[in-house]
Design a protein around this motif. Structure first.
Motif, PDB file in Angstrom:
ATOM      1  N   ARG A 192      12.044   7.368  33.241  1.00 14.42           N
ATOM      2  CA  ARG A 192      12.583   6.392  34.190  1.00 14.42           C
ATOM      3  C   ARG A 192      14.083   6.599  34.264  1.00 14.42           C
ATOM      4  O   ARG A 192      14.759   6.703  33.230  1.00 14.42           O
ATOM      5  CB  ARG A 192      12.276   4.969  33.708  1.00 14.42           C
ATOM      6  N   ALA A 193      14.631   6.710  35.467  1.00 15.00           N
ATOM      7  CA  ALA A 193      16.066   6.967  35.633  1.00 15.00           C
ATOM      8  C   ALA A 193      16.662   5.970  36.614  1.00 15.00           C
ATOM      9  O   ALA A 193      16.017   5.572  37.587  1.00 15.00           O
ATOM     10  CB  ALA A 193      16.292   8.392  36.123  1.00 15.00           C
ATOM     11  N   THR A 194      17.912   5.585  36.345  1.00 16.97           N
ATOM     12  CA  THR A 194      18.598   4.601  37.192  1.00 16.97           C
ATOM     13  C   THR A 194      20.017   5.067  37.476  1.00 16.97           C
ATOM     14  O   THR A 194      20.746   5.479  36.559  1.00 16.97           O
ATOM     15  CB  THR A 194      18.663   3.228  36.502  1.00 16.97           C
ATOM     16  N   THR A 195      20.416   5.036  38.743  1.00 16.90           N
ATOM     17  CA  THR A 195      21.802   5.278  39.136  1.00 16.90           C
ATOM     18  C   THR A 195      22.322   4.024  39.814  1.00 16.90           C
ATOM     19  O   THR A 195      21.770   3.578  40.827  1.00 16.90           O
ATOM     20  CB  THR A 195      21.904   6.476  40.093  1.00 16.90           C
ATOM     21  N   HIS A 196      23.371   3.444  39.265  1.00 14.53           N
ATOM     22  CA  HIS A 196      23.945   2.221  39.819  1.00 14.53           C
ATOM     23  C   HIS A 196      24.887   2.543  40.975  1.00 14.53           C
ATOM     24  O   HIS A 196      25.431   3.654  41.039  1.00 14.53           O
ATOM     25  CB  HIS A 196      24.692   1.446  38.730  1.00 14.53           C
ATOM     26  N   PRO A 197      25.081   1.613  41.894  1.00 17.62           N
ATOM     27  CA  PRO A 197      25.970   1.855  43.032  1.00 17.62           C
ATOM     28  C   PRO A 197      27.348   2.352  42.577  1.00 17.62           C
ATOM     29  O   PRO A 197      27.946   1.785  41.659  1.00 17.62           O
ATOM     30  CB  PRO A 197      26.065   0.484  43.702  1.00 17.62           C
ATOM     31  N   GLY A 198      27.817   3.416  43.184  1.00 13.96           N
ATOM     32  CA  GLY A 198      29.118   3.984  42.856  1.00 13.96           C
ATOM     33  C   GLY A 198      29.089   5.005  41.737  1.00 13.96           C
ATOM     34  O   GLY A 198      30.075   5.727  41.530  1.00 13.96           O
ATOM     35  N   SER A 254      20.598  -0.622  42.735  1.00  6.22           N
ATOM     36  CA  SER A 254      20.556   0.651  42.023  1.00  6.22           C
ATOM     37  C   SER A 254      19.364   1.468  42.487  1.00  6.22           C
ATOM     38  O   SER A 254      18.332   0.939  42.883  1.00  6.22           O
ATOM     39  CB  SER A 254      20.484   0.416  40.513  1.00  6.22           C
ATOM     40  N   ARG A 255      19.525   2.794  42.423  1.00  3.59           N
ATOM     41  CA  ARG A 255      18.450   3.716  42.797  1.00  3.59           C
ATOM     42  C   ARG A 255      17.661   4.063  41.545  1.00  3.59           C
ATOM     43  O   ARG A 255      18.240   4.374  40.501  1.00  3.59           O
ATOM     44  CB  ARG A 255      19.022   4.978  43.433  1.00  3.59           C
ATOM     45  N   MET A 256      16.321   4.022  41.655  1.00  7.41           N
ATOM     46  CA  MET A 256      15.490   4.277  40.493  1.00  7.41           C
ATOM     47  C   MET A 256      14.432   5.325  40.822  1.00  7.41           C
ATOM     48  O   MET A 256      13.998   5.459  41.971  1.00  7.41           O
ATOM     49  CB  MET A 256      14.820   2.996  40.009  1.00  7.41           C
ATOM     50  N   ALA A 257      14.039   6.075  39.795  1.00  3.15           N
ATOM     51  CA  ALA A 257      12.970   7.062  39.952  1.00  3.15           C
ATOM     52  C   ALA A 257      12.133   7.096  38.681  1.00  3.15           C
ATOM     53  O   ALA A 257      12.657   6.909  37.575  1.00  3.15           O
ATOM     54  CB  ALA A 257      13.556   8.441  40.234  1.00  3.15           C
ATOM     55  N   TRP A 258      10.829   7.317  38.847  1.00  2.80           N
ATOM     56  CA  TRP A 258       9.910   7.437  37.715  1.00  2.80           C
ATOM     57  C   TRP A 258       9.194   8.775  37.811  1.00  2.80           C
ATOM     58  O   TRP A 258       8.876   9.259  38.911  1.00  2.80           O
ATOM     59  CB  TRP A 258       8.855   6.336  37.735  1.00  2.80           C
ATOM     60  N   MET A 259       8.917   9.366  36.681  1.00  2.00           N
ATOM     61  CA  MET A 259       8.083  10.557  36.583  1.00  2.00           C
ATOM     62  C   MET A 259       6.960  10.236  35.610  1.00  2.00           C
ATOM     63  O   MET A 259       7.228   9.812  34.471  1.00  2.00           O
ATOM     64  CB  MET A 259       8.902  11.760  36.103  1.00  2.00           C
ATOM     65  N   LEU A 260       5.719  10.410  36.046  1.00  4.11           N
ATOM     66  CA  LEU A 260       4.549  10.035  35.244  1.00  4.11           C
ATOM     67  C   LEU A 260       3.602  11.227  35.175  1.00  4.11           C
ATOM     68  O   LEU A 260       3.403  11.932  36.165  1.00  4.11           O
ATOM     69  CB  LEU A 260       3.830   8.847  35.882  1.00  4.11           C
ATOM     70  N   HIS A 261       2.999  11.422  33.992  1.00 15.62           N
ATOM     71  CA  HIS A 261       2.082  12.552  33.845  1.00 15.62           C
ATOM     72  C   HIS A 261       0.792  12.090  33.173  1.00 15.62           C
ATOM     73  O   HIS A 261       0.820  11.210  32.301  1.00 15.62           O
ATOM     74  CB  HIS A 261       2.732  13.667  33.018  1.00 15.62           C
ATOM     75  N   PRO A 262      -0.355  12.672  33.559  1.00  8.13           N
ATOM     76  CA  PRO A 262      -1.620  12.270  32.940  1.00  8.13           C
ATOM     77  C   PRO A 262      -1.671  12.436  31.425  1.00  8.13           C
ATOM     78  O   PRO A 262      -2.486  11.772  30.758  1.00  8.13           O
ATOM     79  CB  PRO A 262      -2.647  13.190  33.615  1.00  8.13           C
ATOM     80  N   ASP A 263      -0.804  13.286  30.842  1.00  7.96           N
ATOM     81  CA  ASP A 263      -0.815  13.439  29.379  1.00  7.96           C
ATOM     82  C   ASP A 263      -0.077  12.312  28.666  1.00  7.96           C
ATOM     83  O   ASP A 263       0.031  12.306  27.433  1.00  7.96           O
ATOM     84  CB  ASP A 263      -0.247  14.798  28.969  1.00  7.96           C
ATOM     85  N   GLY A 264       0.429  11.324  29.424  1.00  4.94           N
ATOM     86  CA  GLY A 264       1.129  10.183  28.832  1.00  4.94           C
ATOM     87  C   GLY A 264       2.639  10.315  28.835  1.00  4.94           C
ATOM     88  O   GLY A 264       3.344   9.364  28.468  1.00  4.94           O
ATOM     89  N   SER A 265       3.157  11.448  29.270  1.00  6.22           N
ATOM     90  CA  SER A 265       4.618  11.603  29.365  1.00  6.22           C
ATOM     91  C   SER A 265       5.148  10.776  30.533  1.00  6.22           C
ATOM     92  O   SER A 265       4.484  10.640  31.569  1.00  6.22           O
ATOM     93  CB  SER A 265       4.981  13.074  29.573  1.00  6.22           C
ATOM     94  N   TRP A 266       6.348  10.236  30.339  1.00  2.00           N
ATOM     95  CA  TRP A 266       6.950   9.433  31.394  1.00  2.00           C
ATOM     96  C   TRP A 266       8.469   9.502  31.305  1.00  2.00           C
ATOM     97  O   TRP A 266       9.038   9.818  30.245  1.00  2.00           O
ATOM     98  CB  TRP A 266       6.499   7.967  31.305  1.00  2.00           C
TER      99      TRP A 266
END
Length: 477
Positions: A414-420, A400-412
């Motif tokens: 996480r996203a996942t796309t599975h094959p297909g 699966s493809r994953m991505a994270w977004m992180l910010h110094p203010d504590g916001s976050w």
């Protein structure tokens, strides 16, 4: 005698046959070669020195050409290198890498030098020996970065410095000049020798003319200052500035070796600047235009920079009220951000670790995971909405493809796309919903066919408040 034309193409390429026939019909001296003949039927004798980027010649059994005399290059689909029979797999791979570094490196440099002989920047690039300014650099490897010593491998050195690529020269607080080649250095790059093509592009945006006083922000290896000295014709017109005392000292010493003597200053580029300048060209990014730049810009002067965390090049001319007006250019570039210490603040590793485990708020995005920093328009627009986001990507269970977004203010997020799949499962938390901002940008991108950041008008107040506007959209930095 007219300069010879070097033709690089496969022996059996019939369109090239017609080109050569026409060139010879008009009296041109042509030296035709195929890289497939190297090294068995084609020889290269070349070297780099303190005076020029390259010297030497190419020769076959019947003909030879002096590389320094070559005035133009025609390049069309040459063949792959051929080696004697009987080489093992590792031996053939090693031979191919050496051929690319030797013949390929010299020819890449040559083609880059002579391809645009009418350009104002042709002579500066051709006459600046980049290898003198970049003797050591870092390459990724071993889970971090490893220093490469150019003089220890002259072919590899030439292939690296005369290719149009950025070379990382400092990681964290460690400069490649001081690094042990046997040790892995970890951290983020903090200085580099920018790709020559990008350096020239930024200087072109500056519209430099003889007599202009230039401030070159972010000295780095000194390459941009060297080109500017050559172009302006008077080294005293060029001031180059960097916050790092080792970089300025090393650059000044190496520039002296090639007889270039700009004014070299160690200072914070966002603070008070050392003089008044007709042009300010920054090879380091800023979150907004510093008021000190406007104060140091002469009436009618021009500034060129990029915005931190984006691919936006801003060009602006000084206005009568002490501000500036211009636009976001249609081409793109990204540079390291300004810094005040040896290194940048540490990455958000603790937030990354916690965001990889927490559920937060869960939703489904209608879009698959995106590598945001490869989507220049999306990345730039998102940064203007929420500056300071740290993006990471990875591979999860089952590919699966994953991505994270992180910010110094504590916001976050996480996203996942599975094959297909063509959607993403999203988890996010903290004070802001970063992934919702991303999806909003992507919806606009789809609905309007573009995002308004490139080509936007730019207005800068004398205090440095920077506004981007296009088609009813605005952003204030």
């Amino acid at each position: 005698m007219a300069a010879p034309i070097l033709v690089i193409a496969a022996d059996d390429d019939w369109p090239t046959d017609r080109v050569v026939t026409e060139l010879q019909r008009h009296g041109a001296e042509v030296f035709r070669m195929d890289t497939a003949d190297f090294p068995q039927r084609l020889s290269l004798a070349g070297r780099i020195d303190q005076e020029a980027a390259w010297t030497g010649g190419l020769s076959t059994e019947h003909r030879a050409v002096d590389l320094v005399r070559v005035g133009a290059v025609y390049y069309r689909s040459p063949g792959a290198f051929r080696f004697p029979d009987g080489l093992s797999g590792p031996e053939e791979r090693f031979a191919a890498s050496q051929a690319r570094a030797g013949l390929g490196g010299i020819l890449s440099s040559l083609a880059a030098d002579v391809a645009h002989p009418g350009s104002d920047w042709w002579e500066p690039v051709r006459g600046t020996p980049r290898h003198v300014l970049v003797e050591r650099w870092f390459e990724p490897g071993g889970g971090g970065w490893q220093a490469v010593d150019g003089p220890a491998d002259e072919e590899g050195w030439a292939g690296a410095v005369y290719a149009d690529r950025t070379l990382v020269t400092k990681v964290g607080a460690t400069h490649a000049d001081r690094a042990d080649p046997e040790r892995v250095v970890t951290g983020h790059p903090t200085s580099s020798s920018t790709a020559p093509g990008l350096v020239v592009s930024m200087l072109r945006h500056g519209r430099l003319m003889p007599g202009h006083r230039l401030l070159d922000l972010a000295t780095g290896s000194g390459y941009s200052a060297a080109l500017a000295c050559h172009r302006l014709g008077d080294d005293r017109l060029v001031t180059t500035l960097d916050v790092d005392p080792y970089l300025t000292r090393a650059a000044a010493e190496r520039l002296d070796r090639i007889s270039r003597h700009p004014v070299v200053v160690t200072a914070d580029g966002t603070g008070e600047l050392p003089g008044i300048f007709d042009r300010i060209v920054s090879m380091v990014s800023v979150p907004r235009i510093p008021a000190s730049w406007l104060a140091a810009l002469a009436p009618g002067g021009r500034l060129v920079t990029t915005i931190t965390g984006t691919g936006l090049i801003i060009t602006a001319d000084k206005t009568e009220d002490g501000g500036a007006r211009g636009r976001v250019e249609w081409d793109r570039a990204a540079f390291m951000a300004t810094r005040t210490g040896d290194a940048y603040p540490p990455p958000l590793n603790e937030l990354f670790a916690s965001s990889s485990e927490e559920d937060g708020e869960t939703s489904v995005s209608p879009f698959p995971v995106l590598d945001v920093m490869r989507a220049w328009e999306v990345w730039s627009t998102l940064t203007l909405l929420a500056p300071g986001i740290e993006h990471r990507t990875g591979t999860g269970p089952g590919g699966s493809r994953m991505a994270w977004m992180l910010h110094p203010d504590g916001s976050w997020a996480r996203a996942t796309t599975h094959p297909g799949d063509h959607t993403a499962t999203v988890h996010q938390g903290g004070p802001r919903r970063l992934y919702d901002l991303l999806d909003g940008v992507r919806w606009r991108w789809i609905e309007e066919g573009e995002l308004p950041v490139y080509g936007a008008e730019v207005t800068v107040t004398p205090e440095g408040v920077t506004t981007l506007a296009r088609g009813g959209w605005t952003a204030v930095l």
